[in-house]
Design a protein around this motif. Structure first.
Motif, PDB file in Angstrom:
ATOM      1  N   VAL A 108     -24.829 -17.224 -23.413  1.00 42.35           N
ATOM      2  CA  VAL A 108     -25.303 -17.596 -22.087  1.00 42.35           C
ATOM      3  C   VAL A 108     -24.104 -17.825 -21.171  1.00 42.35           C
ATOM      4  O   VAL A 108     -23.107 -18.419 -21.575  1.00 42.35           O
ATOM      5  N   LYS A 109     -24.200 -17.338 -19.940  1.00 37.98           N
ATOM      6  CA  LYS A 109     -23.139 -17.524 -18.945  1.00 37.98           C
ATOM      7  C   LYS A 109     -23.288 -18.893 -18.282  1.00 37.98           C
ATOM      8  O   LYS A 109     -24.402 -19.344 -18.001  1.00 37.98           O
ATOM      9  N   GLU A 110     -22.164 -19.527 -18.040  1.00 41.45           N
ATOM     10  CA  GLU A 110     -22.151 -20.846 -17.397  1.00 41.45           C
ATOM     11  C   GLU A 110     -22.584 -20.738 -15.937  1.00 41.45           C
ATOM     12  O   GLU A 110     -22.564 -19.665 -15.344  1.00 41.45           O
ATOM     13  N   LYS A 111     -22.931 -21.864 -15.346  1.00 42.19           N
ATOM     14  CA  LYS A 111     -23.414 -21.909 -13.953  1.00 42.19           C
ATOM     15  C   LYS A 111     -22.350 -21.485 -12.947  1.00 42.19           C
ATOM     16  O   LYS A 111     -22.676 -21.084 -11.838  1.00 42.19           O
ATOM     17  N   ASP A 112     -21.058 -21.567 -13.315  1.00 38.69           N
ATOM     18  CA  ASP A 112     -20.000 -21.221 -12.362  1.00 38.69           C
ATOM     19  C   ASP A 112     -19.659 -19.726 -12.347  1.00 38.69           C
ATOM     20  O   ASP A 112     -18.837 -19.280 -11.554  1.00 38.69           O
ATOM     21  N   VAL A 113     -20.304 -18.932 -13.198  1.00 34.80           N
ATOM     22  CA  VAL A 113     -20.072 -17.486 -13.210  1.00 34.80           C
ATOM     23  C   VAL A 113     -20.768 -16.877 -11.989  1.00 34.80           C
ATOM     24  O   VAL A 113     -21.881 -17.260 -11.643  1.00 34.80           O
ATOM     25  N   ILE A 114     -20.110 -15.925 -11.351  1.00 31.12           N
ATOM     26  CA  ILE A 114     -20.577 -15.371 -10.075  1.00 31.12           C
ATOM     27  C   ILE A 114     -22.049 -14.948 -10.106  1.00 31.12           C
ATOM     28  O   ILE A 114     -22.508 -14.302 -11.046  1.00 31.12           O
ATOM     29  N   ARG A 115     -22.753 -15.335  -9.036  1.00 35.03           N
ATOM     30  CA  ARG A 115     -24.165 -14.996  -8.825  1.00 35.03           C
ATOM     31  C   ARG A 115     -24.349 -14.743  -7.331  1.00 35.03           C
ATOM     32  O   ARG A 115     -24.852 -15.586  -6.616  1.00 35.03           O
ATOM     33  N   LYS A 116     -23.942 -13.591  -6.868  1.00 25.63           N
ATOM     34  CA  LYS A 116     -23.990 -13.297  -5.438  1.00 25.63           C
ATOM     35  C   LYS A 116     -25.085 -12.280  -5.150  1.00 25.63           C
ATOM     36  O   LYS A 116     -25.133 -11.225  -5.789  1.00 25.63           O
ATOM     37  N   VAL A 117     -25.949 -12.596  -4.206  1.00 29.93           N
ATOM     38  CA  VAL A 117     -27.011 -11.682  -3.806  1.00 29.93           C
ATOM     39  C   VAL A 117     -26.930 -11.428  -2.306  1.00 29.93           C
ATOM     40  O   VAL A 117     -26.648 -12.326  -1.532  1.00 29.93           O
ATOM     41  N   GLU A 118     -27.141 -10.171  -1.935  1.00 32.41           N
ATOM     42  CA  GLU A 118     -27.134  -9.786  -0.525  1.00 32.41           C
ATOM     43  C   GLU A 118     -28.324  -8.863  -0.272  1.00 32.41           C
ATOM     44  O   GLU A 118     -28.504  -7.881  -0.998  1.00 32.41           O
ATOM     45  N   ALA A 135     -33.732  -3.055   0.146  1.00 36.83           N
ATOM     46  CA  ALA A 135     -32.509  -2.693  -0.564  1.00 36.83           C
ATOM     47  C   ALA A 135     -31.623  -3.927  -0.646  1.00 36.83           C
ATOM     48  O   ALA A 135     -31.578  -4.737   0.286  1.00 36.83           O
ATOM     49  N   ALA A 136     -30.919  -4.067  -1.787  1.00 39.47           N
ATOM     50  CA  ALA A 136     -30.098  -5.258  -1.992  1.00 39.47           C
ATOM     51  C   ALA A 136     -28.877  -4.926  -2.830  1.00 39.47           C
ATOM     52  O   ALA A 136     -28.806  -3.875  -3.475  1.00 39.47           O
ATOM     53  N   LYS A 137     -27.942  -5.866  -2.819  1.00 40.85           N
ATOM     54  CA  LYS A 137     -26.731  -5.757  -3.624  1.00 40.85           C
ATOM     55  C   LYS A 137     -26.569  -7.058  -4.394  1.00 40.85           C
ATOM     56  O   LYS A 137     -26.738  -8.145  -3.853  1.00 40.85           O
ATOM     57  N   VAL A 138     -26.243  -6.930  -5.666  1.00 36.04           N
ATOM     58  CA  VAL A 138     -25.986  -8.081  -6.527  1.00 36.04           C
ATOM     59  C   VAL A 138     -24.572  -7.949  -7.082  1.00 36.04           C
ATOM     60  O   VAL A 138     -24.174  -6.865  -7.509  1.00 36.04           O
ATOM     61  N   THR A 139     -23.830  -9.033  -7.049  1.00 34.05           N
ATOM     62  CA  THR A 139     -22.518  -9.073  -7.684  1.00 34.05           C
ATOM     63  C   THR A 139     -22.624 -10.054  -8.841  1.00 34.05           C
ATOM     64  O   THR A 139     -23.019 -11.204  -8.652  1.00 34.05           O
ATOM     65  N   ALA A 140     -22.286  -9.573 -10.032  1.00 36.10           N
ATOM     66  CA  ALA A 140     -22.417 -10.375 -11.253  1.00 36.10           C
ATOM     67  C   ALA A 140     -21.161 -10.183 -12.105  1.00 36.10           C
ATOM     68  O   ALA A 140     -20.274  -9.409 -11.747  1.00 36.10           O
ATOM     69  N   TRP A 141     -21.119 -10.828 -13.250  1.00 35.95           N
ATOM     70  CA  TRP A 141     -19.914 -10.771 -14.085  1.00 35.95           C
ATOM     71  C   TRP A 141     -19.564  -9.345 -14.493  1.00 35.95           C
ATOM     72  O   TRP A 141     -18.411  -9.005 -14.702  1.00 35.95           O
ATOM     73  N   GLU A 185     -37.298  -2.077  -8.724  1.00 36.34           N
ATOM     74  CA  GLU A 185     -37.734  -0.815  -9.341  1.00 36.34           C
ATOM     75  C   GLU A 185     -36.571   0.006  -9.854  1.00 36.34           C
ATOM     76  O   GLU A 185     -36.654   0.598 -10.919  1.00 36.34           O
ATOM     77  N   GLN A 186     -35.474   0.062  -9.068  1.00 32.12           N
ATOM     78  CA  GLN A 186     -34.350   0.921  -9.438  1.00 32.12           C
ATOM     79  C   GLN A 186     -33.031   0.190  -9.211  1.00 32.12           C
ATOM     80  O   GLN A 186     -32.894  -0.565  -8.251  1.00 32.12           O
ATOM     81  N   VAL A 187     -32.085   0.458 -10.122  1.00 28.44           N
ATOM     82  CA  VAL A 187     -30.760  -0.161 -10.033  1.00 28.44           C
ATOM     83  C   VAL A 187     -29.705   0.878 -10.398  1.00 28.44           C
ATOM     84  O   VAL A 187     -29.869   1.614 -11.368  1.00 28.44           O
ATOM     85  N   ILE A 188     -28.644   0.940  -9.610  1.00 24.14           N
ATOM     86  CA  ILE A 188     -27.457   1.702  -9.976  1.00 24.14           C
ATOM     87  C   ILE A 188     -26.291   0.726  -9.914  1.00 24.14           C
ATOM     88  O   ILE A 188     -26.191  -0.068  -8.986  1.00 24.14           O
ATOM     89  N   TRP A 189     -25.450   0.750 -10.939  1.00 23.35           N
ATOM     90  CA  TRP A 189     -24.379  -0.246 -11.023  1.00 23.35           C
ATOM     91  C   TRP A 189     -23.060   0.392 -11.429  1.00 23.35           C
ATOM     92  O   TRP A 189     -23.029   1.516 -11.929  1.00 23.35           O
ATOM     93  N   GLU A 190     -21.985  -0.384 -11.193  1.00 25.74           N
ATOM     94  CA  GLU A 190     -20.678   0.003 -11.700  1.00 25.74           C
ATOM     95  C   GLU A 190     -19.912  -1.249 -12.093  1.00 25.74           C
ATOM     96  O   GLU A 190     -20.124  -2.331 -11.552  1.00 25.74           O
ATOM     97  N   GLY A 191     -19.052  -1.073 -13.096  1.00 27.58           N
ATOM     98  CA  GLY A 191     -18.250  -2.188 -13.572  1.00 27.58           C
ATOM     99  C   GLY A 191     -16.933  -1.650 -14.104  1.00 27.58           C
ATOM    100  O   GLY A 191     -16.727  -0.445 -14.188  1.00 27.58           O
ATOM    101  N   PRO A 192     -16.045  -2.516 -14.455  1.00 29.54           N
ATOM    102  CA  PRO A 192     -16.169  -3.969 -14.433  1.00 29.54           C
ATOM    103  C   PRO A 192     -15.994  -4.536 -13.027  1.00 29.54           C
ATOM    104  O   PRO A 192     -15.563  -3.837 -12.114  1.00 29.54           O
ATOM    105  N   THR A 239     -11.812  -7.218  -5.636  1.00 31.13           N
ATOM    106  CA  THR A 239     -12.225  -6.810  -4.290  1.00 31.13           C
ATOM    107  C   THR A 239     -13.715  -7.042  -4.065  1.00 31.13           C
ATOM    108  O   THR A 239     -14.161  -7.153  -2.925  1.00 31.13           O
ATOM    109  N   HIS A 240     -14.496  -7.129  -5.132  1.00 32.45           N
ATOM    110  CA  HIS A 240     -15.938  -7.373  -5.022  1.00 32.45           C
ATOM    111  C   HIS A 240     -16.251  -8.840  -4.759  1.00 32.45           C
ATOM    112  O   HIS A 240     -17.382  -9.188  -4.452  1.00 32.45           O
ATOM    113  N   LEU A 241     -15.283  -9.709  -4.922  1.00 35.12           N
ATOM    114  CA  LEU A 241     -15.526 -11.140  -4.824  1.00 35.12           C
ATOM    115  C   LEU A 241     -15.498 -11.632  -3.377  1.00 35.12           C
ATOM    116  O   LEU A 241     -15.828 -12.776  -3.124  1.00 35.12           O
ATOM    117  N   ASN A 242     -15.124 -10.793  -2.446  1.00 37.97           N
ATOM    118  CA  ASN A 242     -15.055 -11.214  -1.027  1.00 37.97           C
ATOM    119  C   ASN A 242     -16.405 -11.195  -0.378  1.00 37.97           C
ATOM    120  O   ASN A 242     -17.287 -10.545  -0.677  1.00 37.97           O
TER     121      ASN A 242
END
Length: 149
Positions: free
Chosen positions: A91-101, A111-117, A135-142, A146-149
């Motif tokens: 389980v990820k701790e509460k301080d791990v990034i959880r950004k929603v736009e 349409a939305a963007k999520v930034t996660a670990w 319904e649909q998600v496309i993602w890239e990692g790690p 630059t994603h944290l701004n």
């Protein structure tokens, strides 16, 4: 004249309230998505994902620096992943990034963007019976700094 003005004001208030309510519901859906994966909570994922989910992504190869197709995740695989998080106690701790736009909201789609670990996800949602679901998600990692701004 007062009647027309009153009707116009009520329409504006109703439209503003509906958009605000949609925004709140979409944000909750996006947080359920992140927290479902972070906490291994299948109930939160069930409240966020449509059973016909189509999620796929790309992972940056450490050696080549190129993004390569990583995997495709179905609704069932999402539930299995969450169960694995809980079973392995990762389980990820509460301080791990959880950004929603929220990028855009229509009448029936959004349409939305999520930034996660793991990186960033772009997603499409639809509204059925008053409920917003992914319904649909496309993602890239790690996740890159630059994603944290």
């Amino acid at each position: 004249m007062k009647t027309i003005l009153s009707i116009c004001i009520m329409c504006i208030f109703t439209i503003s309230y509906a958009q605000s309510d949609d925004k709140t519901q979409i944000e909750k859906t996006l947080l359920n998505y992140i927290e479902g994966f972070y906490e291994g909570d299948t109930l939160k994922l069930q409240n966020a994902l449509k059973p016909k989910l189509y999620k796929f992504g790309y992972w940056k190869n450490k050696d080549s620096g190129e993004y390569e197709f990583s995997s495709q995740m179905t609704y069932r695989k999402a539930m299995d992943y969450a169960n694995g998080v809980r079973e392995k106690n990762t389980v990820k701790e509460k301080d791990v990034i959880r950004k929603v736009e929220i990028l855009d909201i229509g009448h029936h789609i959004a349409a939305a963007k999520v930034t996660a670990w793991w990186g960033i996800d772009y997603m499409l949602l639809s509204k059925e019976n008053g409920k917003w679901m992914i319904e649909q998600v496309i993602w890239e990692g790690p996740l890159e700094k630059t994603h944290l701004n």
